[in-house]
Write a protein that holds these residues in place. Structure first.
Motif, PDB file in Angstrom:
ATOM      1  N   MET A 163       1.789  -5.921  -0.694  1.00 10.84           N
ATOM      2  CA  MET A 163       1.670  -5.482   0.702  1.00 10.84           C
ATOM      3  C   MET A 163       0.216  -5.213   1.099  1.00 10.84           C
ATOM      4  O   MET A 163      -0.161  -5.394   2.245  1.00 10.84           O
ATOM      5  N   SER A 164      -0.614  -4.812   0.116  1.00 13.11           N
ATOM      6  CA  SER A 164      -2.018  -4.583   0.466  1.00 13.11           C
ATOM      7  C   SER A 164      -2.719  -5.914   0.752  1.00 13.11           C
ATOM      8  O   SER A 164      -3.530  -6.010   1.671  1.00 13.11           O
ATOM      9  N   HIS A 165      -2.379  -6.939  -0.010  1.00 11.23           N
ATOM     10  CA  HIS A 165      -2.979  -8.257   0.263  1.00 11.23           C
ATOM     11  C   HIS A 165      -2.425  -8.849   1.562  1.00 11.23           C
ATOM     12  O   HIS A 165      -3.160  -9.474   2.318  1.00 11.23           O
ATOM     13  N   TYR A 167      -8.047  -1.792   0.235  1.00  7.80           N
ATOM     14  CA  TYR A 167      -8.134  -0.619  -0.631  1.00  7.80           C
ATOM     15  C   TYR A 167      -7.266   0.538  -0.128  1.00  7.80           C
ATOM     16  O   TYR A 167      -6.739   1.315  -0.924  1.00  7.80           O
ATOM     17  N   ALA A 168      -7.175   0.676   1.170  1.00 12.76           N
ATOM     18  CA  ALA A 168      -6.513   1.865   1.730  1.00 12.76           C
ATOM     19  C   ALA A 168      -4.986   1.731   1.751  1.00 12.76           C
ATOM     20  O   ALA A 168      -4.272   2.708   1.542  1.00 12.76           O
ATOM     21  N   SER A 169      -4.493   0.509   1.984  1.00 15.14           N
ATOM     22  CA  SER A 169      -3.054   0.362   2.217  1.00 15.14           C
ATOM     23  C   SER A 169      -2.158   0.662   1.011  1.00 15.14           C
ATOM     24  O   SER A 169      -1.046   1.152   1.203  1.00 15.14           O
ATOM     25  N   PRO A 170      -2.604   0.420  -0.241  1.00 15.80           N
ATOM     26  CA  PRO A 170      -1.690   0.716  -1.356  1.00 15.80           C
ATOM     27  C   PRO A 170      -1.284   2.188  -1.425  1.00 15.80           C
ATOM     28  O   PRO A 170      -0.272   2.527  -2.025  1.00 15.80           O
ATOM     29  N   MET A 171      -2.075   3.037  -0.797  1.00 14.69           N
ATOM     30  CA  MET A 171      -1.802   4.478  -0.914  1.00 14.69           C
ATOM     31  C   MET A 171      -0.832   4.977   0.166  1.00 14.69           C
ATOM     32  O   MET A 171      -0.622   6.181   0.279  1.00 14.69           O
ATOM     33  N   LEU A 201      -9.142   5.951   6.198  1.00 17.11           N
ATOM     34  CA  LEU A 201      -8.223   4.916   6.664  1.00 17.11           C
ATOM     35  C   LEU A 201      -6.862   5.074   5.998  1.00 17.11           C
ATOM     36  O   LEU A 201      -5.812   4.934   6.646  1.00 17.11           O
ATOM     37  N   SER A 202      -6.867   5.381   4.703  1.00 12.60           N
ATOM     38  CA  SER A 202      -5.594   5.535   3.995  1.00 12.60           C
ATOM     39  C   SER A 202      -4.808   6.710   4.554  1.00 12.60           C
ATOM     40  O   SER A 202      -3.574   6.686   4.599  1.00 12.60           O
ATOM     41  N   GLU A 203      -5.511   7.725   5.013  1.00 17.05           N
ATOM     42  CA  GLU A 203      -4.846   8.879   5.628  1.00 17.05           C
ATOM     43  C   GLU A 203      -4.111   8.442   6.909  1.00 17.05           C
ATOM     44  O   GLU A 203      -2.936   8.760   7.113  1.00 17.05           O
ATOM     45  N   LYS A 204      -4.813   7.689   7.749  1.00 14.41           N
ATOM     46  CA  LYS A 204      -4.212   7.175   8.999  1.00 14.41           C
ATOM     47  C   LYS A 204      -2.972   6.340   8.710  1.00 14.41           C
ATOM     48  O   LYS A 204      -1.952   6.460   9.381  1.00 14.41           O
ATOM     49  N   ILE A 205      -3.118   5.460   7.711  1.00 19.64           N
ATOM     50  CA  ILE A 205      -2.019   4.545   7.385  1.00 19.64           C
ATOM     51  C   ILE A 205      -0.835   5.312   6.823  1.00 19.64           C
ATOM     52  O   ILE A 205       0.318   5.067   7.191  1.00 19.64           O
ATOM     53  N   ALA A 206      -1.111   6.256   5.923  1.00 15.24           N
ATOM     54  CA  ALA A 206      -0.026   7.050   5.337  1.00 15.24           C
ATOM     55  C   ALA A 206       0.725   7.798   6.438  1.00 15.24           C
ATOM     56  O   ALA A 206       1.957   7.857   6.443  1.00 15.24           O
ATOM     57  N   GLN A 255      -1.031   4.077  20.855  1.00 12.02           N
ATOM     58  CA  GLN A 255      -1.204   5.409  20.255  1.00 12.02           C
ATOM     59  C   GLN A 255      -1.204   5.333  18.724  1.00 12.02           C
ATOM     60  O   GLN A 255      -1.746   6.200  18.046  1.00 12.02           O
ATOM     61  N   ILE A 256      -0.535   4.308  18.221  1.00 18.38           N
ATOM     62  CA  ILE A 256      -0.464   4.125  16.767  1.00 18.38           C
ATOM     63  C   ILE A 256      -1.739   3.415  16.309  1.00 18.38           C
ATOM     64  O   ILE A 256      -2.106   2.394  16.887  1.00 18.38           O
ATOM     65  N   PRO A 257      -2.433   3.937  15.289  1.00 19.18           N
ATOM     66  CA  PRO A 257      -3.642   3.242  14.834  1.00 19.18           C
ATOM     67  C   PRO A 257      -3.324   1.792  14.464  1.00 19.18           C
ATOM     68  O   PRO A 257      -2.296   1.523  13.838  1.00 19.18           O
ATOM     69  N   LEU A 258      -4.197   0.880  14.874  1.00 15.84           N
ATOM     70  CA  LEU A 258      -3.970  -0.543  14.641  1.00 15.84           C
ATOM     71  C   LEU A 258      -3.686  -0.846  13.170  1.00 15.84           C
ATOM     72  O   LEU A 258      -2.811  -1.643  12.836  1.00 15.84           O
ATOM     73  N   GLU A 259      -4.438  -0.166  12.272  1.00 14.21           N
ATOM     74  CA  GLU A 259      -4.270  -0.433  10.842  1.00 14.21           C
ATOM     75  C   GLU A 259      -2.858  -0.073  10.375  1.00 14.21           C
ATOM     76  O   GLU A 259      -2.305  -0.720   9.488  1.00 14.21           O
ATOM     77  N   ALA A 260      -2.280   0.963  10.979  1.00 15.61           N
ATOM     78  CA  ALA A 260      -0.917   1.355  10.622  1.00 15.61           C
ATOM     79  C   ALA A 260       0.075   0.321  11.151  1.00 15.61           C
ATOM     80  O   ALA A 260       1.093   0.027  10.510  1.00 15.61           O
ATOM     81  N   ARG A 261      -0.225  -0.247  12.319  1.00 17.52           N
ATOM     82  CA  ARG A 261       0.642  -1.300  12.867  1.00 17.52           C
ATOM     83  C   ARG A 261       0.607  -2.542  11.977  1.00 17.52           C
ATOM     84  O   ARG A 261       1.618  -3.218  11.790  1.00 17.52           O
TER      85      ARG A 261
END
Lengths: 388, 388
Positions: free
Chosen positions: A215-217, A238-242, A290-295, A315-321
């Motif tokens: 999923m991170s890739h 790096y951030a998404s696996p967390m 970034l990992s905080e936002k995604i989590a 309103q949702i951070p793009l990276e989380a989307r």
């Protein structure tokens, strides 16, 4: 060019090299700049790997666009560090070779020219300047082979007064190479550690370790197709696996419950987003921010029906989307205790259906643009899984 | 020295700088090498931090050993990037200043000399060469201020023919600085991430996040006093926080049981060492390989009474023996649900008593040698804890 100008040029090149931290780009740049400096039509860069030289880059203006393919074919091929080749001789002895015509090397010489490449590609190598790339301790990290110095379309010998300058440049290149290799290594170790520990955090869950890797890739591919910069793509990788570290705080009785969760249990489960953000929060590091936002937000949905806050759209951070699409696609196409893996076309159908409701249509579009890469990643980690 | 020799010298220095990745050592080296190159008795290195210059290093052969103290006092102090100081002027304009006598600068000049340092330290600054440290994009990353060129004990002006060489050198230094800063940043992010995720893995346990931070720094101190190299000490710092990741797989009913564990439950609990090693195992990275060893063996005891394998003495990896001391000392001096924190003297008594039985006497000895540092670390994280 007078000597003063040459020094400035040399320093300039050295600085440009030292700043390049992308290893592939650096290798290309080292060869290109030293060729420019010496007027060489062609050249080869070898990197030392233990007791071998390894082809890294080939450039040849006469062969034009064919070079890329030749580089691809030769890349990684080994050459022994011995007199069987000229580059091998330079790597073994640390000496500079400046030859007027490689086809005139006398028999019984300490080094030999191998005409195989010329024959195969229909090229005529003539003058060559081959220099070792030494670090400050004198270790040889690679070899630069410059071929056919040119002046007004004539091949001429390499200017011997430039030898020491080229050697200096090669040494600067060696250090740049060492630094880029070290940075690459550091980043690899960083990513490997993130994976291990993220897998640990999901150990009690049904997920296998391959989920966080895939999923991170996937997320990185989506980001790339949304036009993110190289650094931003890397940060997502790096951030998404967390994203699910907060699950650590969810009790076994909920996390490992075989059947459907009650309303209360689901409310408890939802807290993994808040807890994850708390664990990762308040860091100075971009990746952790970034990992905080995604989590926190990877379970929000475009239409506001997600959790923990029911945020809507922008309103949702793009990276989380981005991660939402990657995460769900992987969940759909993986086996779970309550379902078999869906075939890819079925999963794509669901993703498309949810575009605008669950998912950001832009992210779905970028996901579909990158589908080929995504399926390659899926295949790669499938194979890794099967090997175990 | 002829120009050719100067170039070689310059490249040599540049390479030596580019190889230095320890930021403090690098800063010292940059100033020392440029002073040597120009024959300067003294010098100051400023680093740019956003819109300020920050003192980094001061060297002054006339002041001798007092310099270290002066550096310590001035370090981190800011200077604005403006004409209020000569270094500020150079940082603002990017120009080189080469002044024969700074006390003879005319009124109405664009820059000013501040005699405060001279007055305070009883020094007489006279000739100065001040150069910007520029990267390849022309960004100014710092300023090098060289003071009092000397020839046979006389202060002379700085040789203007060397200005460009010094500028080249300063630029090489700038890149080395940038690289070292980047590496430092990468390592900080790496360590921060390890902490976050290791804390996550211990979230269900009674441990607070400060435990992994403290015990990893304790382990590093012990390693240092055992004579480990800087790199080895760093590896222990990174690897040790992950020692308990295997606890992730231990069910809540055992991990969170308030009373004493039954024999079967304890057998289950012991598995966290094996599971941790599995999660961290099979990596190419030195840090993860080390963390695997530590996770597996940090509960082994010198007399063979530990687990999982009942290894004895030297059979236990030294790094695991180190972590055992650090881990137990922190557990003893921290509150647990079943006990208050022991006072340090009481904890030391227990550690000493167990030397040879539970612990490696060499590790206990190194621990005691480093006790002052260890108590400082304890205090630091205690305070961080209290701030929350």
């Amino acid at each position: 060019m007078d000597i003063q100008k040459q020094i400035y040029k040399l320093t300039e090149i050295g600085i440009a090299l030292a700043e390049e931290r992308n290893l592939d780009k650096l290798l290309d740049k080292i060869l290109r700049e030293t060729r420019l400096f010496t007027g060489a039509e062609a050249g080869t860069l070898y990197i030392r790997d233990k007791d071998h030289l390894v082809f890294a880059v080939i450039q040849n203006d006469a062969l034009g666009s064919r070079c890329q393919k030749i580089t691809q074919n030769l890349r990684g091929q080994q050459l022994s560090i011995s007199s069987s080749s000229m580059a091998g001789y330079v790597a073994r002895t640390g000496r500079i070779l400046n030859i007027e015509d490689v086809y005139q090397i006398k028999e019984g010489s300490e080094y030999h020219f191998n005409p195989e490449f010329d024959k195969k590609e229909g090229y005529r190598s003539q003058s060559m300047l081959i220099v070792p790339m030494k670090d400050a301790q004198g270790n040889i990290l690679g070899v630069l082979q410059l071929i056919n110095a040119k002046k007004e379309n004539e091949v001429i010998p390499f200017d011997s007064s430039k030898e020491m300058l080229v050697l200096s440049l090669a040494s600067q290149a060696a250090i740049a190479l060492k630094n880029a290799q070290l940075t690459k290594k550091l980043k690899e170790v960083y990513l490997d550690t993130i994976y291990r520990l993220s897998i640990a955090a999901e150990y009690r869950d049904s997920d296998t370790g391959a989920h966080v890797r895939r999923m991170s890739h996937y997320s990185a591919v989506i980001a790339k197709h949304l036009g993110f910069s190289e650094e931003e793509v890397e940060n997502i990788l790096y951030a998404s696996p967390m994203h699910d570290v907060g699950k650590i705080a969810i009790p076994d009785r909920i996390l490992q419950k075989p059947g459907k969760l009650t309303k209360e249990e689901f409310e408890e489960m939802k807290k993994h987003t808040l807890i994850g953000a708390e664990i990762l929060g308040n860091s100075d590091s971009k990746v952790l921010q970034l990992s905080e936002k995604i989590a926190l937000s990877h379970h929000e949905k475009m239409d506001g029906s997600g959790y923990p806050y029911g945020l809507k759209g922008e309103q949702i951070p793009l990276e989380a989307r981005i991660v939402a699409v990657a995460d769900v696609f992987d969940a759909l196409t993986s086996p779970r205790c309550y379902k078999p893996p869906f075939p890819v076309p079925k999963a794509l159908e669901i993703i498309k259906e949810e575009s605008g409701a669950h998912f950001d249509p832009r992210c779905v579009e970028a996901f579909l643009k990158g589908l080929e890469e995504i399926l390659e990643i899926k295949k790669k980690y499938q194979e890794l899984e099967n090997e175990k």
